[in-house]
Design an enzyme around this catalytic site. Structure first.
Site, short mmCIF file in Angstrom:
data_model
loop_
_atom_site.label_atom_id
_atom_site.label_comp_id
_atom_site.label_asym_id
_atom_site.label_seq_id
_atom_site.Cartn_x
_atom_site.Cartn_y
_atom_site.Cartn_z
N SER A 1 7.68 0.28 2.21
CA SER A 1 7.39 -0.45 0.99
C SER A 1 8.69 -0.78 0.24
CB SER A 1 6.41 0.36 0.13
OG SER A 1 5.78 -0.46 -0.82
N HIS B 1 -1.79 0.79 3.23
CA HIS B 1 -0.38 0.64 2.90
C HIS B 1 0.43 1.92 3.17
CE1 HIS B 1 3.15 -1.02 1.10
NE2 HIS B 1 3.12 -0.22 0.06
#
Length: 256
Positions: A86, A236
Site C-alpha cells: 500500500s 487489500h
C-alpha cells in the site's frame, strides 16, 4: 540526520519490508521470520511518522524514499530486495525508480502507480475522536473506535499502535496530527516519467479494488518487466489475509 527504526532478523540477502498507512514493522513479524528462515536478512522498517520511527512535518514519497536511501547507507547495504504494501508500495516504487542500482528485485503489494483520492476519512475521524486522556485500556479504545469503524479487523490493526507512554497513560505510535493533514500526499502518484527496468512483481488481492485490470498498462509503462499476480481469498491486506499464498509467490519470485 534521523534514521528509521527497524527490527533486523536473519542472515543472508538483504530484504527490506515497508508497511502501509497507519501500520508498522510489527505487522510483518510473522512473514519476516519466514523470509529469515529462507536465506534473507530481513529489515522490518517503520517509515517516518509511524511505529517507533521519528515524527516529522515533512511527508511525501520522495522524502520517504530518501529515508530508505539513508537507511541503506547507514546499514552498509549496497543492494536490497524490496517489499512494500500500500503506502509502503508507493515508497518502494518511488525508491526503485530513483535508485535503480540499489534494488535487486521489487515487490509491490496491492497498490498501483496512480493517484488515489483520500478514502481513509472515517478511520482518521475515529482516531481523532479517541480521547486518550480518559481511555484506560485497549478494550475501551476499541469500544470508542467501534462507533466510527465497524470492521473489527481494521480496528485491531489500528489498535496495535496503542502503547503506554507512562503508567496509566496511553498514546498512539503514529503521528496522527501530521498524517491527517497529509491525506492528499498518501494518495499521490509517483512521477509520470518514473521507470524501473528491474525485476518487479505486483500482487493484488482478488477481493481488492486497488489494482484494476485497466491499471495493468500503466504498471507496464513504469515497470516494463512487471509480472502481475493475484492472491486468492484476500482483500487489500493480502499478506495478512492469505499469508501462505503471499509467502509462496514472493519467495518463488525472489529466488527465481
Amino acid at each position: 540526520m534521523e534514521l528509521l527504526h527497524s527490527r533486523i532478523i536473519g542472515e543472508g540477502r538483504p530484504l527490506l519490508i515497508l508497511h502501509g498507512f497507519l501500520g508498522m514493522s510489527d505487522n510483518w513479524k510473522t512473514l519476516g521470520n519466514l523470509y529469515a528462515k529462507n536465506g534473507f536478512q530481513v529489515h522490518l522498517i517503520d517509515q517516518r511518522n509511524h511505529g517507533k520511527s521519528f515524527h516529522s512535518e515533512n511527508f511525501d514519497y520522495e522524502t520517504l524514499a530518501n529515508d530508505l536511501k539513508s537507511y541503506m547507507a547507514n546499514h552498509n547495504i549496497p543492494k536490497a530486495n524490496l517489499i512494500g504494501h500500500s503506502m509502503g508500495g508507493k515508497t518502494a516504487m518511488q525508491f526503485a525508480c530513483s535508485n535503480p542500482k540499489l534494488v535487486e528485485k521489487l515487490i509491490v503489494a496491492d497498490i498501483a502507480p496512480k493517484y488515489y483520492p483520500p478514502h481513509h476519512s472515517e478511520i482518521i475521524n475515529g482516531l481523532v475522536a479517541l480521547n486518550l486522556e480518559t481511555i484506560a485500556s485497549r478494550s475501551e479504545a476499541d469500544n470508542a473506535l467501534a462507533s466510527h469503524i465497524s470492521n473489527m479487523g481494521i480496528r485491531q490493526f489500528l489498535l496495535k499502535n496503542l502503547y503506554w507512554v507512562e503508567k496509566g497513560k496511553l498514546g498512539l505510535r503514529f503521528n496522527l496530527p501530521v498524517l491527517q493533514y497529509k491525506m492528499e500526499e498518501i494518495g499521490e502518484n509517483i512521477s509520470s516519467t518514473a521507470t524501473f527496468t528491474g525485476e518487479t512483481l505486483f500482487l493484488r488481492g482478488d477481493k481488492s479494488e486497488y489494482i484494476l485490470q485497466n491499471d495493468f498498462d500503466t504498471i507496464k509503462i513504469h515497470f516494463p518487466k512487471a509480472t502481475i499476480s493475484t492472491i486468492s481469498n484476500a482483500g487489500h491486506w493480502l499478506h495478512a489475509e492469505n499469508p501462505k499464498e503471499f509467502f509462496s509467490k514472493t519467495l518463488d519470485f525472489l529466488n527465481r
